[in-house]
Design a protein around this motif. Structure first.
Motif, PDB file in Angstrom:
ATOM      1  N   ALA A   1       0.817  -1.227   0.000  1.00 31.37           N
ATOM      2  CA  ALA A   1       0.000   0.000   0.000  1.00 31.37           C
ATOM      3  C   ALA A   1       0.844   1.266   0.000  1.00 31.37           C
ATOM      4  O   ALA A   1       0.516   2.254   0.653  1.00 31.37           O
ATOM      5  CB  ALA A   1      -0.951  -0.002   1.197  1.00 31.37           C
ATOM      6  N   VAL A   2       1.936   1.242  -0.763  1.00 33.90           N
ATOM      7  CA  VAL A   2       2.819   2.405  -0.854  1.00 33.90           C
ATOM      8  C   VAL A   2       2.390   3.275  -2.027  1.00 33.90           C
ATOM      9  O   VAL A   2       2.274   2.793  -3.158  1.00 33.90           O
ATOM     10  CB  VAL A   2       4.291   1.979  -1.021  1.00 33.90           C
ATOM     11  CG1 VAL A   2       5.173   3.194  -1.282  1.00 33.90           C
ATOM     12  CG2 VAL A   2       4.764   1.234   0.217  1.00 33.90           C
ATOM     13  N   GLN A   3       2.154   4.526  -1.759  1.00 39.36           N
ATOM     14  CA  GLN A   3       1.873   5.500  -2.808  1.00 39.36           C
ATOM     15  C   GLN A   3       3.132   6.325  -3.075  1.00 39.36           C
ATOM     16  O   GLN A   3       3.771   6.811  -2.151  1.00 39.36           O
ATOM     17  CB  GLN A   3       0.722   6.425  -2.398  1.00 39.36           C
ATOM     18  CG  GLN A   3      -0.652   5.783  -2.499  1.00 39.36           C
ATOM     19  CD  GLN A   3      -1.767   6.788  -2.315  1.00 39.36           C
ATOM     20  OE1 GLN A   3      -1.530   7.963  -2.034  1.00 39.36           O
ATOM     21  NE2 GLN A   3      -3.010   6.332  -2.461  1.00 39.36           N
ATOM     22  N   THR A   4       3.444   6.469  -4.368  1.00 39.59           N
ATOM     23  CA  THR A   4       4.616   7.238  -4.771  1.00 39.59           C
ATOM     24  C   THR A   4       4.490   7.550  -6.251  1.00 39.59           C
ATOM     25  O   THR A   4       3.810   6.817  -7.009  1.00 39.59           O
ATOM     26  CB  THR A   4       5.925   6.475  -4.515  1.00 39.59           C
ATOM     27  OG1 THR A   4       7.015   7.159  -5.157  1.00 39.59           O
ATOM     28  CG2 THR A   4       5.877   5.058  -5.047  1.00 39.59           C
ATOM     29  N   SER A   5       5.127   8.608  -6.687  1.00 36.94           N
ATOM     30  CA  SER A   5       5.049   9.011  -8.087  1.00 36.94           C
ATOM     31  C   SER A   5       5.716   8.004  -9.016  1.00 36.94           C
ATOM     32  O   SER A   5       5.459   8.013 -10.224  1.00 36.94           O
ATOM     33  CB  SER A   5       5.701  10.385  -8.265  1.00 36.94           C
ATOM     34  OG  SER A   5       7.060  10.348  -7.833  1.00 36.94           O
ATOM     35  N   VAL A   6       6.570   7.114  -8.490  1.00 35.81           N
ATOM     36  CA  VAL A   6       7.256   6.145  -9.354  1.00 35.81           C
ATOM     37  C   VAL A   6       6.483   4.836  -9.481  1.00 35.81           C
ATOM     38  O   VAL A   6       6.914   3.916 -10.172  1.00 35.81           O
ATOM     39  CB  VAL A   6       8.693   5.862  -8.849  1.00 35.81           C
ATOM     40  CG1 VAL A   6       9.532   7.121  -8.905  1.00 35.81           C
ATOM     41  CG2 VAL A   6       8.694   5.270  -7.446  1.00 35.81           C
ATOM     42  N   TYR A   7       5.336   4.745  -8.832  1.00 37.25           N
ATOM     43  CA  TYR A   7       4.489   3.548  -8.932  1.00 37.25           C
ATOM     44  C   TYR A   7       3.676   3.600 -10.219  1.00 37.25           C
ATOM     45  O   TYR A   7       3.067   4.614 -10.547  1.00 37.25           O
ATOM     46  CB  TYR A   7       3.558   3.477  -7.722  1.00 37.25           C
ATOM     47  CG  TYR A   7       2.440   2.453  -7.848  1.00 37.25           C
ATOM     48  CD1 TYR A   7       2.702   1.085  -7.752  1.00 37.25           C
ATOM     49  CD2 TYR A   7       1.124   2.867  -8.061  1.00 37.25           C
ATOM     50  CE1 TYR A   7       1.675   0.162  -7.865  1.00 37.25           C
ATOM     51  CE2 TYR A   7       0.088   1.945  -8.165  1.00 37.25           C
ATOM     52  CZ  TYR A   7       0.367   0.596  -8.077  1.00 37.25           C
ATOM     53  OH  TYR A   7      -0.643  -0.327  -8.181  1.00 37.25           O
ATOM     54  N   GLU A   8       3.685   2.473 -10.974  1.00 31.06           N
ATOM     55  CA  GLU A   8       2.910   2.381 -12.206  1.00 31.06           C
ATOM     56  C   GLU A   8       1.907   1.236 -12.083  1.00 31.06           C
ATOM     57  O   GLU A   8       2.293   0.063 -12.106  1.00 31.06           O
ATOM     58  CB  GLU A   8       3.830   2.146 -13.401  1.00 31.06           C
ATOM     59  CG  GLU A   8       4.759   3.303 -13.712  1.00 31.06           C
ATOM     60  CD  GLU A   8       5.536   3.085 -15.001  1.00 31.06           C
ATOM     61  OE1 GLU A   8       5.024   2.370 -15.892  1.00 31.06           O
ATOM     62  OE2 GLU A   8       6.652   3.621 -15.110  1.00 31.06           O
ATOM     63  N   PRO A   9       0.606   1.547 -11.958  1.00 29.02           N
ATOM     64  CA  PRO A   9      -0.409   0.499 -11.787  1.00 29.02           C
ATOM     65  C   PRO A   9      -0.401  -0.554 -12.891  1.00 29.02           C
ATOM     66  O   PRO A   9      -0.667  -1.728 -12.632  1.00 29.02           O
ATOM     67  CB  PRO A   9      -1.719   1.294 -11.777  1.00 29.02           C
ATOM     68  CG  PRO A   9      -1.334   2.660 -11.354  1.00 29.02           C
ATOM     69  CD  PRO A   9       0.038   2.893 -11.913  1.00 29.02           C
ATOM     70  N   LYS A  10      -0.070  -0.149 -14.126  1.00 24.15           N
ATOM     71  CA  LYS A  10      -0.122  -1.115 -15.232  1.00 24.15           C
ATOM     72  C   LYS A  10       0.923  -2.226 -15.073  1.00 24.15           C
ATOM     73  O   LYS A  10       0.823  -3.274 -15.725  1.00 24.15           O
ATOM     74  CB  LYS A  10       0.072  -0.403 -16.568  1.00 24.15           C
ATOM     75  CG  LYS A  10       1.444   0.213 -16.765  1.00 24.15           C
ATOM     76  CD  LYS A  10       1.539   0.919 -18.111  1.00 24.15           C
ATOM     77  CE  LYS A  10       2.929   1.534 -18.317  1.00 24.15           C
ATOM     78  NZ  LYS A  10       3.034   2.223 -19.622  1.00 24.15           N
ATOM     79  N   LEU A  11       1.929  -2.007 -14.215  1.00 22.42           N
ATOM     80  CA  LEU A  11       2.949  -3.034 -13.962  1.00 22.42           C
ATOM     81  C   LEU A  11       2.752  -3.706 -12.603  1.00 22.42           C
ATOM     82  O   LEU A  11       3.626  -4.461 -12.162  1.00 22.42           O
ATOM     83  CB  LEU A  11       4.351  -2.415 -14.050  1.00 22.42           C
ATOM     84  CG  LEU A  11       4.766  -1.915 -15.436  1.00 22.42           C
ATOM     85  CD1 LEU A  11       6.135  -1.261 -15.385  1.00 22.42           C
ATOM     86  CD2 LEU A  11       4.759  -3.053 -16.448  1.00 22.42           C
ATOM     87  N   ASP A  12       1.610  -3.467 -11.988  1.00 22.13           N
ATOM     88  CA  ASP A  12       1.231  -4.140 -10.737  1.00 22.13           C
ATOM     89  C   ASP A  12       0.213  -5.214 -11.116  1.00 22.13           C
ATOM     90  O   ASP A  12      -0.902  -4.900 -11.554  1.00 22.13           O
ATOM     91  CB  ASP A  12       0.622  -3.126  -9.767  1.00 22.13           C
ATOM     92  CG  ASP A  12       0.131  -3.758  -8.458  1.00 22.13           C
ATOM     93  OD1 ASP A  12       0.155  -4.991  -8.342  1.00 22.13           O
ATOM     94  OD2 ASP A  12      -0.288  -2.991  -7.574  1.00 22.13           O
TER      95      ASP A  12
END
Length: 546
Positions: free
Chosen positions: A524-535
């Protein structure tokens, strides 16, 4: 008294004399002819015209002879050939015996290996090969007397010889240009096996790059990271990332392999991603790549060093991280986190000569989990299925598939015996993963757990004449790039996702690119470097857009 009755002193064996140009050409011919079996075998397979191959071979030989004649300088020629002979002997052993291509990444992987791991490759057969193809010709070169002309005479004769050799090479190149262009374009692997030119060139490139790498400082990544929400129960999240070693998906029964290599995992409620691709074919590439956000298309060794990674982002979010290693190190991933080496500890219950069974890490997991106070991530880096001594990767009770290859000299075993030993390593990994899941289950009253297992790369077991791993990605077979990927979620975390959706997602392609973002999502980490399409879980979380 007759002198015939006096004892005669044995005369020393006369050392033969040879001109410097002659020796330079003879030495080059030896290297081209006797230490390039893989290169010429591929040439025979790839060239449609034998005449074109002959022209290509003659031209290449002339170029190499021109190079050695250029270097036929007094006090240089003998040491040069000794170096070339030993280099070529070592290169031919790995290329001819294992199908290895010695590129920069392979050299980096070898440079980062441990003494015990390297020891499995230094077998009696290897030493005999080095003696025949490296030592014997070196002794012969050292024994002969080289005749060098005076400077100006030597310069004239060397330039004449070099000019003639280059003219022949040019003529051969022109006559076979079309065939050579086609082969080198379609079969890039052929030129990568030219011995010892390519291995030496790649070693120089590695040395230069390593020196430049010393000045690289990792730039911050995801400093805005934070945990978006607590768990519904308020218990801390715990994620165990098991970084596998040398497990190939082709031999995982979870993916349809005919043998039962996953008897324990198959009885657990796990999600198996059956079509997962690795970032590289060697640990030194795949491990830092899979923990980076660069993706395989954007990753390079230098780019990886120049950026923080997944563990750093977790640290920015206030999540405790730790790396447990039973392999050859974290390849820089754990430089800024807590690191524990089990092979260095050499616990006699699980280890012999600093090579340890992965069970040693599982044995300490309960105590680690009992000490968890807040959100935590633990990376477990296995020794797994690392070859060639597969039989040493599992205890005797896991020798289910027999007869097994019980030597590091794979050439002395049948392919069936090699596969048996390898499959036993997967059977043991299956037990290790199931044991980790059991430990996590046992602590669900205190934590909200999950486990990700991804192998760093696969392994060749004789297919296409290849063994082990490390082939350049562009020519690597699927056995080295298709890897297993397992996800297990504890009951509370599992309730947050639509399992039917996740099962559908698991049938679609996945890759090492997904680890970074899937792990952030699970924690549940939010950050600008997180990309949902690769989760891989992003589209299946309750309330997520379909």
């Amino acid at each position: 008294m007759s002198t015939d009755s006096l004892p005669q002193t044995a005369r020393p064996l006369a050392r033969p004399r040879i001109g410097s140009i002659t020796l330079a050409i003879v030495g080059a011919l030896y290297l081209i002819a006797f230490t390039n079996r893989t290169f010429w075998s591929r040439g025979l397979a790839y060239f449609d015209s034998r005449l074109a191959l002959a022209a290509f071979g003659l031209g290449l030989t002339c170029l190499f002879c021109a190079l050695t004649v250029t270097l036929s300088v007094k006090y240089v020629l003998k040491p040069l050939f000794v170096f070339l002979f030993f280099s070529a002997a070592a290169g031919s052993w790995f290329m001819d015996g294992f199908g290895t291509i010695i590129d920069v990444d392979m050299i980096r992987n070898a440079a980062q290996t441990t003494t015990s791991e390297a020891g499995h490759l230094v077998t009696p057969a290897f030493l005999l090969h080095m003696a025949i193809f490296g030592l014997v010709p070196s002794l012969l070169v050292c024994w002969v007397r080289i005749e060098h002309r005076r400077f100006y005479s030597k310069l004239r004769w060397n330039l004449l010889a070099i000019s003639l050799l280059l003219l022949v090479a040019l003529a051969c190149g022109i006559s076979a240009a079309r065939s050579v262009a086609a082969v080198t374009r379609l079969h890039k692997d052929m030129m990568l096996t030219l011995n010892p030119i390519l291995p030496i060139g790649n070693a120089v490139a590695f040395a230069l790059a390593s020196e430049a790498d010393k000045n690289i400082v990792a730039r911050p990544l995801g400093t805005d990271a934070h945990v978006a929400a607590r768990t519904p129960s308020g218990k801390p999240r715990v994620l165990v990332i098991v970084t596998g070693e040398t497990a190939r998906a082709e031999n995982f029964s979870l993916g349809g392999y005919g043998r039962q290599t996953n008897p324990e995992l198959s009885q657990l409620d796990i999600t198996y991603f059956s079509d997962t691709s690795s970032c590289g074919t060697a640990t030194a590439v795949s491990v830092p790549c899979m923990f980076s956000n660069l993706t395989r298309g954007g990753y390079s060794h230098r780019a990886g060093l120049a950026s923080e990674n997944l563990l750093d982002v977790f640290g920015h979010a206030g999540i405790r991280t730790e790396w447990w290693d039973n392999n050859t190190g974290s390849k820089g991933v754990a430089n800024r986190t807590v690191y524990k080496s089990f092979s260095d500890a050499n616990d006699p219950r699980y280890c012999k000569d600093h090579e340890c069974l992965d069970e040693g890490m599982v044995a300490q997991l309960d105590d680690w989990l009992a000490g968890v106070k807040g959100d935590s991530v633990l990376v477990v880096h296995q020794l797994g299925s690392h070859g060639p001594a597969y039989y040493q990767r599992y205890p005797a009770e896991f020798a289910h598939f027999t007869p097994e290859c019980r030597t590091a000299e794979l050439g002395n075993c049948s392919q069936e015996d090699i596969v048996n030993a390898y499959d036993n390593t997967l059977l043991y990994t299956d037990h290790i993963l199931a044991s980790i899941i059991d430990a996590l289950k046992a602590h669900q009253d205190r934590v909200v757990p999950a486990m990700i297992y991804m192998s760093d790369h696969g392994e060749s077991l004789g297919e296409h004449g290849l063994y082990l791993h490390g082939a350049p990605y562009i020519v690597a077979p699927s056995q080295q790039t298709h890897v297993p990927f397992v996800l297990w979620q504890g009951s509370e975390m599992k309730a947050l996702a639509d399992q039917d959706c996740l099962s559908l997602r698991a049938s679609k392609p996945a890759s090492h690119d997904d680890l970074f973002h899937t792990a952030l999502g699970l924690m549940a980490v939010q950050t600008s470097v997180y990309e949902p399409k690769l989760d891989v879980l992003a589209g299946c979380r309750r309330g997520a857009a379909s």
